[in-house]
Design a protein around this motif. Structure first.
Motif, mmCIF file in Angstrom:
data_model
loop_
_atom_site.group_PDB
_atom_site.id
_atom_site.type_symbol
_atom_site.label_atom_id
_atom_site.label_comp_id
_atom_site.label_asym_id
_atom_site.label_seq_id
_atom_site.Cartn_x
_atom_site.Cartn_y
_atom_site.Cartn_z
ATOM 1 N N VAL A 150 0.837 -1.207 0.000
ATOM 2 C CA VAL A 150 0.000 0.000 0.000
ATOM 3 C C VAL A 150 0.867 1.251 0.000
ATOM 4 O O VAL A 150 0.638 2.197 -0.777
ATOM 5 C CB VAL A 150 -0.944 0.018 1.219
ATOM 6 N N ALA A 151 1.875 1.273 0.887
ATOM 7 C CA ALA A 151 2.744 2.452 0.960
ATOM 8 C C ALA A 151 3.450 2.680 -0.368
ATOM 9 O O ALA A 151 3.543 3.825 -0.848
ATOM 10 C CB ALA A 151 3.755 2.280 2.087
ATOM 11 N N SER A 152 3.934 1.618 -0.981
ATOM 12 C CA SER A 152 4.597 1.758 -2.278
ATOM 13 C C SER A 152 3.629 2.280 -3.328
ATOM 14 O O SER A 152 3.976 3.148 -4.141
ATOM 15 C CB SER A 152 5.172 0.405 -2.717
ATOM 16 N N SER A 153 2.413 1.767 -3.323
ATOM 17 C CA SER A 153 1.415 2.213 -4.302
ATOM 18 C C SER A 153 1.069 3.682 -4.111
ATOM 19 O O SER A 153 0.935 4.437 -5.080
ATOM 20 C CB SER A 153 0.149 1.353 -4.191
ATOM 21 N N LEU A 154 0.935 4.107 -2.867
ATOM 22 C CA LEU A 154 0.622 5.510 -2.594
ATOM 23 C C LEU A 154 1.749 6.424 -3.059
ATOM 24 O O LEU A 154 1.512 7.564 -3.472
ATOM 25 C CB LEU A 154 0.364 5.710 -1.095
ATOM 26 N N MET A 155 2.976 5.934 -2.995
ATOM 27 C CA MET A 155 4.130 6.730 -3.435
ATOM 28 C C MET A 155 4.437 6.500 -4.915
ATOM 29 O O MET A 155 5.492 6.911 -5.393
ATOM 30 C CB MET A 155 5.347 6.391 -2.572
ATOM 31 N N GLU A 156 3.509 5.815 -5.609
ATOM 32 C CA GLU A 156 3.639 5.553 -7.049
ATOM 33 C C GLU A 156 4.935 4.801 -7.359
ATOM 34 O O GLU A 156 5.623 5.073 -8.334
ATOM 35 C CB GLU A 156 3.541 6.849 -7.850
ATOM 36 N N GLN A 157 5.237 3.836 -6.469
ATOM 37 C CA GLN A 157 6.361 2.917 -6.676
ATOM 38 C C GLN A 157 5.803 1.504 -6.553
ATOM 39 O O GLN A 157 6.075 0.798 -5.596
ATOM 40 C CB GLN A 157 7.451 3.160 -5.615
ATOM 41 N N PRO A 158 4.997 1.103 -7.544
ATOM 42 C CA PRO A 158 4.177 -0.106 -7.387
ATOM 43 C C PRO A 158 4.963 -1.345 -6.998
ATOM 44 O O PRO A 158 6.023 -1.638 -7.550
ATOM 45 C CB PRO A 158 3.530 -0.273 -8.763
ATOM 46 N N ASP A 159 4.424 -2.032 -6.001
ATOM 47 C CA ASP A 159 4.928 -3.320 -5.550
ATOM 48 C C ASP A 159 3.798 -4.320 -5.765
ATOM 49 O O ASP A 159 2.699 -3.950 -6.162
ATOM 50 C CB ASP A 159 5.321 -3.230 -4.067
ATOM 51 N N VAL A 160 4.040 -5.569 -5.493
ATOM 52 C CA VAL A 160 3.029 -6.600 -5.710
ATOM 53 C C VAL A 160 2.865 -7.414 -4.433
ATOM 54 O O VAL A 160 3.851 -7.875 -3.847
ATOM 55 C CB VAL A 160 3.419 -7.529 -6.880
ATOM 56 N N PHE A 161 1.620 -7.579 -4.002
ATOM 57 C CA PHE A 161 1.329 -8.411 -2.839
ATOM 58 C C PHE A 161 1.219 -9.869 -3.278
ATOM 59 O O PHE A 161 0.417 -10.207 -4.154
ATOM 60 C CB PHE A 161 0.027 -7.975 -2.170
ATOM 61 N N VAL A 162 2.047 -10.717 -2.650
ATOM 62 C CA VAL A 162 2.033 -12.148 -2.953
ATOM 63 C C VAL A 162 1.805 -12.893 -1.644
ATOM 64 O O VAL A 162 2.664 -12.851 -0.756
ATOM 65 C CB VAL A 162 3.358 -12.607 -3.592
ATOM 66 N N PRO A 163 0.650 -13.549 -1.466
ATOM 67 C CA PRO A 163 0.421 -14.308 -0.229
ATOM 68 C C PRO A 163 1.485 -15.378 -0.027
ATOM 69 O O PRO A 163 1.927 -16.020 -0.989
ATOM 70 C CB PRO A 163 -0.967 -14.930 -0.459
ATOM 71 N N LYS A 164 1.893 -15.547 1.225
ATOM 72 C CA LYS A 164 2.931 -16.518 1.554
ATOM 73 C C LYS A 164 2.369 -17.619 2.444
ATOM 74 O O LYS A 164 1.281 -17.500 3.007
ATOM 75 C CB LYS A 164 4.091 -15.819 2.283
ATOM 76 N N GLU A 165 3.145 -18.677 2.578
ATOM 77 C CA GLU A 165 2.793 -19.751 3.510
ATOM 78 C C GLU A 165 2.763 -19.180 4.923
ATOM 79 O O GLU A 165 3.607 -18.357 5.291
ATOM 80 C CB GLU A 165 3.839 -20.858 3.431
ATOM 81 N N LEU A 166 1.781 -19.588 5.713
ATOM 82 C CA LEU A 166 1.622 -19.042 7.050
ATOM 83 C C LEU A 166 1.753 -20.128 8.102
ATOM 84 O O LEU A 166 1.493 -21.303 7.840
ATOM 85 C CB LEU A 166 0.252 -18.366 7.190
ATOM 86 N N SER A 167 2.144 -19.722 9.289
ATOM 87 C CA SER A 167 2.227 -20.657 10.415
ATOM 88 C C SER A 167 1.422 -20.101 11.580
ATOM 89 O O SER A 167 1.088 -18.924 11.622
ATOM 90 C CB SER A 167 3.682 -20.860 10.846
ATOM 91 N N THR A 168 1.136 -20.972 12.529
ATOM 92 C CA THR A 168 0.320 -20.600 13.677
ATOM 93 C C THR A 168 1.046 -20.963 14.962
ATOM 94 O O THR A 168 1.623 -22.050 15.068
ATOM 95 C CB THR A 168 -1.030 -21.345 13.641
#
Length: 808
Positions: A296-314
């Motif tokens: 989100v921060a990158s997008s707001l600063m017009e430096q687009p990044d990509v969100f990629v879901p990762k493996e999660l642990s509990t």
């Protein structure tokens, strides 16, 4: 050109967005709305707040100074009611604000099962600090709690309430606890450990109704089984909070739909956190939320990044219940299990293997290798060459055991160390090379271990491997940010340098602030009071709110009033006075507590001096149910009525309570006296317990009946009541003089050792000196705060009574 950024929601995800923006010095004028009456705090740590291990102030992420320093316009305790996408405005109950960019971070709402009684007072969810405070307030008077839901939040709520003294039952619809994260074997071990703590677990339990007229009284299950309940906690799941987005016409499915740049269907509106749906997925753990925040921060600063879901642990944040779960551990064709069990230690490990890769892991009892196994799952590592020793962890690879640090040394730089914040080993090594050579500096630089804290040991191992001989073992944490000194350091300085005031401590101990803070002032106030009772005077403003109010504040702003009943004994006159007070002040709830007293719940703040006055006139004093001091001395009937009683337990309990009442201690102090080894007063799970036997009195210490269920350990045996009273005074004074503030007796005993305390008491000269110092302190500080405040309010009492009569 400065853009106007409006943020709806001050949670952990949006807070991380702001951190990224401010670190990059992005040109935004930020306005922040939050429905809660506060800013960003670490919600992951609400469970330690509930259990009493932490205070709210310790989990604050962004305080008022932080917002001020970044010129954030804050609207707390403010509900946004509408988003106008055409006018690009946000409307709240405090007005309308224009935006250039909008960030929706409304989080999630708890799911409340639609049964009869769900809206009764005493039914709470577990999502935020207000919920946590409501549970803490309910637990102050003991009683029975029913937690509906055996998932992460439900079990953390149950453990916290049990730690605070409630009788807790967990209801779970499925066949074993945490079925989404654990298999049946691990679920069994978890259930067994919870039951050892006194928590009752009922699986296959379906709730039909919550019972009660004006408040919660019970829960009805399928099969017509009924459970008594003073508190019901709903912890059955959450749903994305999407109402604002839906009303604004944004694309919403289960959550607010976003693309890989976290952009909604409106190009000027972004969303982040638990309210978001991406690629048909919802997100409830903090690690992906922080990844989203960076995008989100990158997008707001017009430096687009990509969100990629990762493996999660509990992981579960319940002290003493160590569990880890990651990946897919369901049964399936082509999959095989590797299982390790050690029943004596309560250790269980299960790995699910498919095509020479670990695809799932469940661990209970020993999770020290969880990060390594998680890396194998995430990286799809080929494990064929270590198949035979895989279950034993990284230290056994290569056919021989080795120093555990060698396993950390062997981890690649890209190995993830802190799952919450997505920090890998290489980032930590780079920070260490840049000068962050201790845990605090690493947390500040990288945020590794700064969220849930479960990776702290691993971060310290990376420090040890990287620094080698320059690594210094971590020292005890300072009391707060005002000083680098620990509680123990400060106590030594107060004694050795004869520091007898807070300014003297601040000066001699090099305080970084001018007058301390809400964390250190209560501790200093207690230490000075305990060490210099003649020279120092209690500072009421350095006490917690309940101690200042001399009553327990409730979730609706009313108060709980508990008069003292010596040894649990009362009289008809006292009962009439309580009943009359309840009628006169329209007290909505009158409850018998677990400590053999009567609690008047729901008293208005303005009525406190009046109700105290009425109870004082009946000869009753404050029960100090709000204090870090003596709460109760529980007794059985002993030789007065019981055919098994060996001694007068009731009389001794009354003498002990009249001796100890009004004393300030590092934490609350609970006693019990049982008239025989049948132990009807439950003396073996109290801070100090006395069990009467034919030959005298057995005195034990260090019990607990909360999240840490502890049986007392024998301190000594004495022959008569006078010796009992002297020993109890002496051990209480030793606890006062030596324990860390907010440590119960069992924690203090664990640090100094039972043998050390026994030596203190066995030395008759030292025992007498301790008892004498206790008596000296009592001669100064034992007073009834209710009576004092009634005297102060005396000039206004007639007016208050007139107002009360007019209201009637």
């Amino acid at each position: 050109m400065t853009q106007k950024l409006v943020v709806i929601g001050a949670g952990m995800a949006s807070g991380r967005v702001l951190e990224h923006l401010f670190e990059a010095k992005a040109d935004f004028d930020v306005t922040l709305f939050n429905a809660e009456a506060r800013g960003n705090y670490n919600r992951i740590m609400l469970s330690p707040v509930l259990s009493g291990e932490k205070a709210y102030e310790e989990i604050v992420t962004h305080d008022a100074d932080w917002y001020d320093s970044h010129d954030v316009t804050c609207h707390f305790d403010t509900h946004v009611t509408a988003i106008d996408r055409t006018a690009k405005t946000v409307t709240s109950n405090s007005g309308t604000v224009a935006y250039d960019k909008l960030l929706i971070a409304t989080g999630s709402a708890p799911f409340i099962i639609p049964v009869q009684g769900k809206d009764l007072p005493g039914v709470v969810s577990y999502r935020d600090l207000d919920d946590t405070n409501a549970m803490i307030a309910a637990a102050e008077t003991g009683g029975k709690a029913v937690v509906i839901g055996g998932g992460l939040l439900g079990l953390e709520a149950a453990a916290g309430l049990a730690e605070r003294g409630m009788d807790v039952t967990v209801l779970h619809l499925m066949g074993h606890l945490m079925e989404r994260q654990l298999d049946e074997a691990a679920g069994f071990l978890l259930r067994r450990d919870l039951e050892k703590r006194g928590i009752t677990v009922k699986c296959h339990a379906s709730t039909l109704a919550i019972l009660g007229e004006t408040k919660v009284e019970g829960v009805l299950l399928e099969g017509n089984e009924g459970l008594e309940a003073d508190l019901v906690v709903m912890a059955v799941g959450i749903r994305p909070e999407t109402r604002l987005a839906t009303d604004a016409g944004l694309s919403v499915a289960r959550g607010v739909e976003v693309d890989a740049q976290m952009q909604t269907s409106d190009l000027d509106i972004f969303a982040v956190g638990e309210c978001v749906e991406f690629d048909s997925q919802l997100f409830g753990l903090v690690a992906p939320l922080y990844d989203q925040a960076k995008v989100v921060a990158s997008s707001l600063m017009e430096q687009p990044d990509v969100f990629v879901p990762k493996e999660l642990s509990t992981k579960l944040k319940v002290t003493g219940c160590d569990l880890f779960s990651a990946g897919d551990f369901a049964d399936g064709a082509g999959r095989e299990d590797i299982v390790f069990r050690d029943p004596a230690r309560g250790v269980y490990r299960r790995l699910v293997i498919e095509e020479d890769c670990v695809i799932g892991a469940v661990m209970y009892g020993d999770t020290s290798d969880s990060t390594w196994f998680f890396g194998l799952i995430r990286d799809k590592t080929d494990i064929s060459q270590m198949r035979d020793t895989l279950i034993f962890g990284p230290a056994y690879q290569g056919g021989t055991t080795s120093d555990p640090l060698s396993a950390v040394a062997a981890l690649p730089r890209e190995a993830e160390i802190c799952g919450c914040n997505g920090i890998c080993k290489g980032q930590i090594e780079d920070a260490i090379a840049g000068g962050a050579t201790d845990l605090g500096a690493l947390r500040a630089e990288t945020k590794a271990s700064a969220s849930c804290g479960t990776c702290t040991g691993l971060v310290e191992q990376v420090l040890a491997v990287t620094l080698g001989a320059d690594f210094v073992l971590p020292t005890a944490q300072p009391i707060c940010g005002c000083t680098d000194m620990t509680h123990e350091d400060i106590r030594r300085m107060i004694k050795s340098r004869e520091l007898k005031s807070m300014p003297a401590v601040w000066q001699d101990c090099g305080w970084k602030t001018s007058c301390g803070c809400h964390i250190c002032r209560p501790a200093l106030n207690f230490y000075l009071l305990a060490d210099w009772p003649l020279e120092y005077r209690d500072d009421p403003q350095s006490r917690f709110v309940n101690e200042r109010k001399h009553a327990n504040i409730q979730k609706d702003g009313t108060f709980s009033v508990v008069p003292r009943m010596w040894g649990g004994i009362t009289t008809p006159d006292e009962l009439r006075a309580i009943a009359d007070a309840a009628d006169k002040f329209a007290v909505p709830t009158v409850k018998v507590t677990g400590g053999q007293r009567i609690d008047l719940l729901g008293v208005k703040g303005a009525d406190l001096p009046l109700i105290w006055d009425d109870l004082n006139k009946a000869g009753m004093v404050s029960g100090h149910a709000y204090s870090k001091g003596l709460r109760t001395v529980k007794t059985c009937v002993g030789t007065d009525h019981c055919r098994f009683g060996t001694q007068d337990s009731t009389g001794l309990g009354i003498k002990l309570e009249k001796t100890l009442w009004g004393s300030w201690t590092p934490h609350k102090l609970k006693l019990a006296v049982s008239g025989c080894p049948r132990n009807c007063a439950e003396a073996t799970c109290k801070d100090i317990g006395v069990v009467c036997v034919d030959s005298g009195y057995q005195i034990s210490i260090g019990g607990a009946a909360g999240m840490d269920v502890r049986e007392t350990r024998l301190l000594c045996q004495v022959a008569n009541e006078a010796e009992v009273i002297d020993v109890v005074k002496a051990v209480t004074q030793s606890y006062r003089e030596n324990a860390k503030y907010l440590d119960r007796i069992y924690k203090w005993m664990d640090k100094v050792g039972l043998e050390w305390i026994q030596d203190q008491i066995a030395d008759l000269e030292n025992r007498a000196a301790l008892a004498a110092r206790f008596d000296l302190s009592q001669s100064i500080y034992r007073k009834d705060p209710w009576a004092e405040h009634v005297a102060e309010a005396a000039p206004y009492m007639p007016l208050a009574n007139l107002a009360l009569e007019a209201a009637e």
